[in-house]
Design an enzyme around this catalytic site. Structure first.
Site, PDB file in Angstrom:
ATOM      1  N   TYR A 196       0.838  -1.207   0.000  1.00 17.25           N
ATOM      2  CA  TYR A 196       0.000   0.000   0.000  1.00 17.25           C
ATOM      3  C   TYR A 196       0.871   1.254   0.000  1.00 17.25           C
ATOM      4  O   TYR A 196       0.733   2.107  -0.874  1.00 17.25           O
ATOM      5  CB  TYR A 196      -0.898  -0.039   1.237  1.00 17.25           C
ATOM      6  CG  TYR A 196      -1.889   1.095   1.357  1.00 17.25           C
ATOM      7  CD1 TYR A 196      -3.057   1.110   0.591  1.00 17.25           C
ATOM      8  CD2 TYR A 196      -1.681   2.133   2.253  1.00 17.25           C
ATOM      9  CE1 TYR A 196      -3.981   2.129   0.717  1.00 17.25           C
ATOM     10  CE2 TYR A 196      -2.603   3.155   2.391  1.00 17.25           C
ATOM     11  CZ  TYR A 196      -3.758   3.152   1.628  1.00 17.25           C
ATOM     12  OH  TYR A 196      -4.676   4.180   1.761  1.00 17.25           O
ATOM     13  N   ASP A 197       1.799   1.331   0.971  1.00 18.25           N
ATOM     14  CA  ASP A 197       2.609   2.551   1.105  1.00 18.25           C
ATOM     15  C   ASP A 197       3.449   2.796  -0.150  1.00 18.25           C
ATOM     16  O   ASP A 197       3.452   3.902  -0.702  1.00 18.25           O
ATOM     17  CB  ASP A 197       3.562   2.449   2.297  1.00 18.25           C
ATOM     18  CG  ASP A 197       2.857   2.220   3.622  1.00 18.25           C
ATOM     19  OD1 ASP A 197       1.633   1.993   3.610  1.00 18.25           O
ATOM     20  OD2 ASP A 197       3.531   2.260   4.669  1.00 18.25           O
TER      21      ASP A 197
HETATM   22  P1  NAD Z   1     -12.608   1.556   0.642  1.00 21.39           P
HETATM   23  O1  NAD Z   1     -11.900   0.262   0.699  1.00 21.39           O
HETATM   24  O2  NAD Z   1     -13.883   1.702   1.403  1.00 21.39           O
HETATM   25  O3  NAD Z   1     -12.911   1.983  -0.855  1.00 21.39           O
HETATM   26  C1  NAD Z   1     -12.068   1.632  -1.922  1.00 21.39           C
HETATM   27  C2  NAD Z   1     -12.951   1.336  -3.125  1.00 21.39           C
HETATM   28  O4  NAD Z   1     -12.113   1.031  -4.238  1.00 21.39           O
HETATM   29  C3  NAD Z   1     -13.850   0.126  -2.904  1.00 21.39           C
HETATM   30  O5  NAD Z   1     -15.149   0.399  -3.380  1.00 21.39           O
HETATM   31  C4  NAD Z   1     -13.182  -0.975  -3.715  1.00 21.39           C
HETATM   32  O6  NAD Z   1     -14.097  -1.959  -4.155  1.00 21.39           O
HETATM   33  C5  NAD Z   1     -12.575  -0.178  -4.840  1.00 21.39           C
HETATM   34  N1  NAD Z   1     -11.414  -0.832  -5.438  1.00 21.39           N
HETATM   35  C6  NAD Z   1     -10.289  -1.285  -4.822  1.00 21.39           C
HETATM   36  N2  NAD Z   1      -9.445  -1.815  -5.713  1.00 21.39           N
HETATM   37  C7  NAD Z   1     -10.040  -1.696  -6.924  1.00 21.39           C
HETATM   38  C8  NAD Z   1      -9.663  -2.049  -8.235  1.00 21.39           C
HETATM   39  N3  NAD Z   1      -8.490  -2.652  -8.509  1.00 21.39           N
HETATM   40  N4  NAD Z   1     -10.523  -1.761  -9.245  1.00 21.39           N
HETATM   41  C9  NAD Z   1     -11.708  -1.170  -9.005  1.00 21.39           C
HETATM   42  N5  NAD Z   1     -12.126  -0.809  -7.782  1.00 21.39           N
HETATM   43  C10 NAD Z   1     -11.298  -1.070  -6.752  1.00 21.39           C
HETATM   44  O7  NAD Z   1     -11.555   2.676   1.109  1.00 21.39           O
HETATM   45  P2  NAD Z   1     -11.798   4.209   1.462  1.00 21.39           P
HETATM   46  O8  NAD Z   1     -11.552   4.404   2.893  1.00 21.39           O
HETATM   47  O9  NAD Z   1     -13.068   4.689   0.873  1.00 21.39           O
HETATM   48  O10 NAD Z   1     -10.566   4.861   0.677  1.00 21.39           O
HETATM   49  C11 NAD Z   1     -10.739   5.450  -0.604  1.00 21.39           C
HETATM   50  C12 NAD Z   1      -9.402   5.954  -1.123  1.00 21.39           C
HETATM   51  O11 NAD Z   1      -8.860   6.928  -0.228  1.00 21.39           O
HETATM   52  C13 NAD Z   1      -8.353   4.856  -1.264  1.00 21.39           C
HETATM   53  O12 NAD Z   1      -7.607   5.072  -2.443  1.00 21.39           O
HETATM   54  C14 NAD Z   1      -7.469   5.042  -0.052  1.00 21.39           C
HETATM   55  O13 NAD Z   1      -6.148   4.631  -0.304  1.00 21.39           O
HETATM   56  C15 NAD Z   1      -7.557   6.556   0.155  1.00 21.39           C
HETATM   57  N6  NAD Z   1      -7.323   6.890   1.569  1.00 21.39           N
HETATM   58  C16 NAD Z   1      -8.293   6.638   2.499  1.00 21.39           C
HETATM   59  C17 NAD Z   1      -8.034   6.914   3.831  1.00 21.39           C
HETATM   60  C18 NAD Z   1      -9.071   6.662   4.887  1.00 21.39           C
HETATM   61  O14 NAD Z   1      -8.776   6.860   6.075  1.00 21.39           O
HETATM   62  N7  NAD Z   1     -10.279   6.269   4.551  1.00 21.39           N
HETATM   63  C19 NAD Z   1      -6.800   7.450   4.222  1.00 21.39           C
HETATM   64  C20 NAD Z   1      -5.840   7.650   3.230  1.00 21.39           C
HETATM   65  C21 NAD Z   1      -6.110   7.392   1.907  1.00 21.39           C
END
Ligand code: NAD
Ligand code: UDP
Length: 346
Positions: free
Chosen positions: A155-156
């Site tokens: 991830y990182d």
């Molecule tokens: P989440 O897991 O709820 O949502 C991620 C979404 O992406 C899901 O709907 C999943 O099905 C979809 N997904 C994952 N891989 C995929 C792929 N290969 N193809 C198509 N769809 C795919 O996570 P979240 O908390 O909503 O995070 C959303 C974004 O924000 C992410 O990119 C995450 O890295 C970033 N982010 C979130 C946080 C947090 O605290 N929530 C912090 C830092 C970064």
């Protein structure tokens, strides 16, 4: 008010990862202001329940696809948000190769789309690019302390590689790319089995189970309510001048995990106590965003304090879970065994 694209028509926005926790709130906000919205999601960790209510919305289109296999979109697109990536450590570590490929190949595919469509692009990067930070609070010019071999590396390092791709595309003048470094975000629609701290503690307290604290609980995090984050992402997308640098988006309020657990126990009447478990490998010791850049360039700062956001989130879990023992329907992300495998070509 209907926002217009360069041709004077309603704007079309693609949200990759729109069925996830943050993405689903972004879909709502974009539709509410009159945009046409295309959600691309594989449902690997997202929930059909998050997009179900939008299925008959005239401005909404759902494409079920893995971004690693996305090569084109059959209609013009003005803006692309790339949120597609599992965000919870247990989820992104369940299939680490897929996580890395999502960050690199998936982001590459979406950047190529942005180039072809002349679309503005916002990348959801993360505070995890700072790793276990040696500088505190974290400013965007801090280069981080990340293990490239540990269990969080998929991830990182995936997100760091995605940032490199984004800035290469920007420097080459191939796409108008902006990068948000998102700090821990919480709110309604987190999956109860998501594994992240706020959903874990709230669900445990509501169910009367012990609250799990990893390590001593003296590690810190800064928690941003989801509506504040969505406002920040949209401000970054819509700001006229490209910041030409990553922008931290998060709430600078910093809490130890013990303090967070005490707030939850004070808020939810429960017989739950605390149970201490080993700290996961490479778990960062502290984290707090310096948001000077977002304040200055976007005029953005969070509005919802942790106590208020926890209450809103807890109310949502109580309403959604009902009988705390009953699973959500439809169920959260697909089991690892049913997830698409990504070919590495090796
Ligand atoms: P989440 O897991 O709820 O949502 C991620 C979404 O992406 C899901 O709907 C999943 O099905 C979809 N997904 C994952 N891989 C995929 C792929 N290969 N193809 C198509 N769809 C795919 O996570 P979240 O908390 O909503 O995070 C959303 C974004 O924000 C992410 O990119 C995450 O890295 C970033 N982010 C979130 C946080 C947090 O605290 N929530 C912090 C830092 C970064
Ligand atoms: N954590 C915890 N108990 C839990 C889940 C997480 O003590 O039930 C800790 C975790 O070890 C980390 C912090 O809470 O120190 C935030 O974890 P989360 O997974 O929410 O986010 P991240 O580690 O990615 O910042």
């Amino acid at each position: 008010m209907l926002h217009k694209n360069r041709n004077g028509q309603g704007r079309t926005v693609l949200v990759a990862g729109g069925a996830g926790f943050v993405g689903s709130h972004l879909l709502d906000a974009l539709l509410a202001r009159g945009d046409r919205v295309i959600c691309v999601d594989s449902f690997i960790t997202g929930s059909e329940a998050n997009v179900w209510p939008l299925k008959n919305h005239p401005n909404f289109r759902l494409i079920e696809r893995d971004v690693c296999a996305l090569d084109q979109i059959d209609e013009p697109v003005d803006q692309i948000y790339n949120l597609a990536c599992a965000a919870s450590p247990p989820h992104y570590q369940a299939d680490p190769v897929h996580t890395m490929m999502t960050c690199v190949q998936g982001t590459g595919n979406l950047l190529a789309l942005a180039e072809r469509h002349g679309a503005t692009f916002v990348q959801a990067s993360t505070s995890e690019v700072y790793g276990d930070p040696a500088e505190h609070p974290q400013r965007e010019d801090y280069r981080g302390n990340v293990s490239c071999t540990g269990p969080r590396a998929c991830y990182d390092e995936g997100k760091r590689a995605a940032e490199a791709l984004c800035f290469d595309m920007l420097r080459a003048g191939r796409a108008d790319v902006r990068v948000a470094r998102i700090f821990n975000t919480y709110g309604p629609r987190m999956q109860p089995d998501d594994g992240r701290i706020i959903s874990n503690l709230l669900v445990q307290a509501i169910a009367g189970q012990p609250l799990t604290i990893y390590g001593t609980g003296e590690q810190t995090r800064s928690f941003c309510f989801v509506s504040d984050l969505v406002a920040g992402l949209m401000a970054l997308m819509d700001v006229d001048v490209n910041p030409d640098a990553p922008v931290n988006l998060g709430n600078p309020g910093e809490f130890t995990i013990n303090e967070l657990a005490a707030m939850v126990l004070a808020m939810i009447p429960t017989a739950s106590g605390l149970v201490y478990r080993p700290l996961p490998k490479d778990d960062p010791h502290r984290r707090r965003p310096d948001i000077s850049r977002a304040r200055e360039l976007l005029g953005w700062q969070p509005k919802i304090a942790l106590a208020e956001g926890l209450r809103l989130t807890s109310d949502w879990f109580v309403a959604t879970l009902g009988d705390a023992a009953a699973p959500l329907s439809p169920p959260a992300g697909r089991p690892v065994s049913q997830r698409p495998r990504i070919r590495l070509g090796v």
